[in-house]
Design a protein around this motif. Structure first.
Motif, short mmCIF file in Angstrom:
data_model
loop_
_atom_site.label_atom_id
_atom_site.label_comp_id
_atom_site.label_asym_id
_atom_site.label_seq_id
_atom_site.Cartn_x
_atom_site.Cartn_y
_atom_site.Cartn_z
N LEU A 1 1.16 -1.39 -0.35
CA LEU A 1 -0.15 0.26 0.14
C LEU A 1 1.32 0.84 -0.51
O LEU A 1 1.85 1.27 1.08
CB LEU A 1 -0.88 -0.10 1.07
CG LEU A 1 -1.97 1.02 1.09
CD1 LEU A 1 -3.04 1.17 0.38
CD2 LEU A 1 -1.97 1.47 2.98
N ARG A 2 0.59 2.35 -0.59
CA ARG A 2 1.12 3.16 -0.66
C ARG A 2 0.63 4.09 0.35
O ARG A 2 -0.57 3.99 0.48
CB ARG A 2 1.09 4.11 -2.09
CG ARG A 2 1.36 3.52 -3.38
CD ARG A 2 1.40 4.30 -4.64
NE ARG A 2 2.12 3.78 -5.91
CZ ARG A 2 3.35 3.63 -6.30
NH1 ARG A 2 4.09 4.48 -5.58
NH2 ARG A 2 3.84 3.43 -7.26
N PRO A 3 1.73 4.82 0.95
CA PRO A 3 1.01 5.99 2.53
C PRO A 3 0.31 6.46 2.02
O PRO A 3 0.48 7.38 1.03
CB PRO A 3 2.02 5.93 3.09
CG PRO A 3 3.41 5.25 2.41
CD PRO A 3 3.15 4.89 1.37
N THR A 4 -1.37 6.46 2.37
CA THR A 4 -2.20 7.87 2.12
C THR A 4 -2.90 7.59 3.04
O THR A 4 -3.36 6.76 3.51
CB THR A 4 -3.14 7.50 0.56
OG1 THR A 4 -4.11 8.13 0.80
CG2 THR A 4 -3.23 6.36 1.04
N GLU A 5 -3.90 9.01 2.57
CA GLU A 5 -4.95 9.46 4.45
C GLU A 5 -6.19 8.80 3.22
O GLU A 5 -7.37 9.00 3.91
CB GLU A 5 -5.28 10.70 5.11
CG GLU A 5 -3.66 10.59 5.68
CD GLU A 5 -4.09 10.01 7.41
OE1 GLU A 5 -5.07 9.48 8.38
OE2 GLU A 5 -2.55 8.99 6.92
N ARG A 6 -6.82 8.55 2.45
CA ARG A 6 -7.76 8.49 1.39
C ARG A 6 -8.38 7.44 1.78
O ARG A 6 -10.05 7.37 1.90
CB ARG A 6 -7.26 8.52 -0.29
CG ARG A 6 -6.95 9.10 -0.09
CD ARG A 6 -6.88 10.13 -2.11
NE ARG A 6 -8.06 10.33 -2.45
CZ ARG A 6 -8.32 10.71 -3.83
NH1 ARG A 6 -7.71 10.21 -4.34
NH2 ARG A 6 -10.18 10.68 -4.27
N ILE A 7 -7.44 6.51 2.50
CA ILE A 7 -8.46 5.25 2.85
C ILE A 7 -8.68 5.24 4.15
O ILE A 7 -10.21 4.38 4.63
CB ILE A 7 -7.62 3.90 2.11
CG1 ILE A 7 -6.36 3.28 2.77
CG2 ILE A 7 -7.47 4.17 0.91
CD1 ILE A 7 -5.79 2.31 3.44
N ARG A 8 -8.32 5.84 4.85
CA ARG A 8 -8.43 5.80 6.14
C ARG A 8 -9.62 6.17 6.69
O ARG A 8 -11.06 7.26 6.09
CB ARG A 8 -7.50 7.04 6.97
CG ARG A 8 -7.75 6.69 8.67
CD ARG A 8 -6.97 7.79 9.49
NE ARG A 8 -5.25 6.83 8.89
CZ ARG A 8 -4.92 5.71 9.26
NH1 ARG A 8 -5.07 5.45 10.39
NH2 ARG A 8 -3.59 5.51 9.19
#
Length: 220
Positions: free
Chosen positions: A160-167
Motif C-alpha cells: 500500500l502506498r501511504p495515503t490518508e484517503r482510505i482511512r
C-alpha cells in the motif's frame, strides 16, 4: 434480452457468494469459516460458467471495450442495490482495481479489472483510487495453482502506498473473477492494515475452482 444470460439470482453464501444448494443456510459457508476472510462481502453477477464465462474471457481482448463497459454497468447496479445510502451512512465507498505487476501491464494493453472499475465509477459516481495498491512481486497465474498454492502465491505480493484517503473508508476491490479468494483477501489485509474501515469485493463472476480447471485443461 441478454440480461438473464449475465445476471443470475442463484443461491449463494451471503459473504463469499459461493454457490450453495438451496437447502443449505447461506449466512456463511464452510469455506468462509475456514478461510477467515478479511473482506466483508463478495458481490457478483453470477457463477463463472456458460455465457458469463464467455463474456469474461472476451473482456480480456482489446476489441471488446463495449462489453467491458456493459459488464461494469451491471456490476454497478448490483453494488447500488447492495449498498444503499443507509448502509453506507452517507459516505461514498472508494473503488480499487486488482493491480497487475508492471511487467504484465507492459505486455498486455488491457487490464480488465481497471476497465471494470472505471465503468463502475462512471455509473455510481464513486471514485477510483489509482496506484494505491501495488503488486510488488510477480506471481504465477492463480488459475494454474491449487487453492493452498494460491494463498502462498500472493502472500506479500501487494503493498500500500501511504495515503490518508482510505482511512476510515469502505473500500470495494474490483476484479473480473473471484475463485479461491486468495488475491482479494491479501489486498483486503493490506487495506485494513492501512486504515480502511471495511473492504468488500465486486467481481463479474464467481468461480468455484473445479469446473474451471477442467475447462482450461480441455482448452489447452
Amino acid at each position: 434480452d441478454c440480461l438473464p444470460l449475465f445476471v443470475s439470482d442463484y443461491c449463494r453464501c451471503k459473504r463469499c457468494a459461493s454457490p450453495l444448494p438451496p437447502v443449505v443456510p447461506n449466512e456463511t459457508c464452510v469455506r468462509c469459516e475456514e478461510a477467515k476472510w478479511r473482506f466483508n462481502a463478495v458481490i457478483t453477477l453470477g457463477p463463472y460458467r456458460d455465457d458469463l464465462r464467455e463474456a469474461v474471457i472476451l473482456m480480456k481482448k482489446k476489441p471488446f471495450e463495449l462489453l467491458r463497459r456493459a459488464v461494469g454497468e451491471l456490476i454497478a447496479e448490483q453494488l447500488r442495490a447492495r449498498f444503499t445510502a443507509t448502509t453506507l451512512a452517507g459516505a461514498s465507498p472508494l473503488l480499487i482495481s486488482v493491480p497487475n505487476h508492471w511487467t504484465r501491464t507492459w505486455l498486455r494493453s488491457i487490464c480488465q479489472a481497471s476497465a471494470l472499475a472505471q465503468a463502475v465509477s462512471l455509473h455510481t459516481g464513486w471514485p477510483v483510487l489509482h496506484g494505491v495498491v501495488r503488486r510488488v512481486r510477480k506471481t504465477s497465474k492463480q488459475g494454474m495453482l491449487s487453492w493452498t498454492e494460491r494463498t502462498h502465491n500472493v502472500r506479500g505480493a501487494f503493498k500500500l502506498r501511504p495515503t490518508e484517503r482510505i482511512r476510515g473508508k469502505h473500500i470495494i476491490v474490483i476484479d473480473d473473477v473471484l475463485t479461491s479468494g486468495a488475491t482479494a483477501n491479501e489486498i483486503a489485509k493490506v487495506l485494513l492494515k492501512g486504515g480502511a474501515q471495511t473492504v468488500s469485493v465486486a467481481v463479474a463472476a464467481r468461480g468455484t475452482g473445479a469446473r474451471e480447471v477442467v475447462l482450461k485443461s480441455a482448452e489447452s
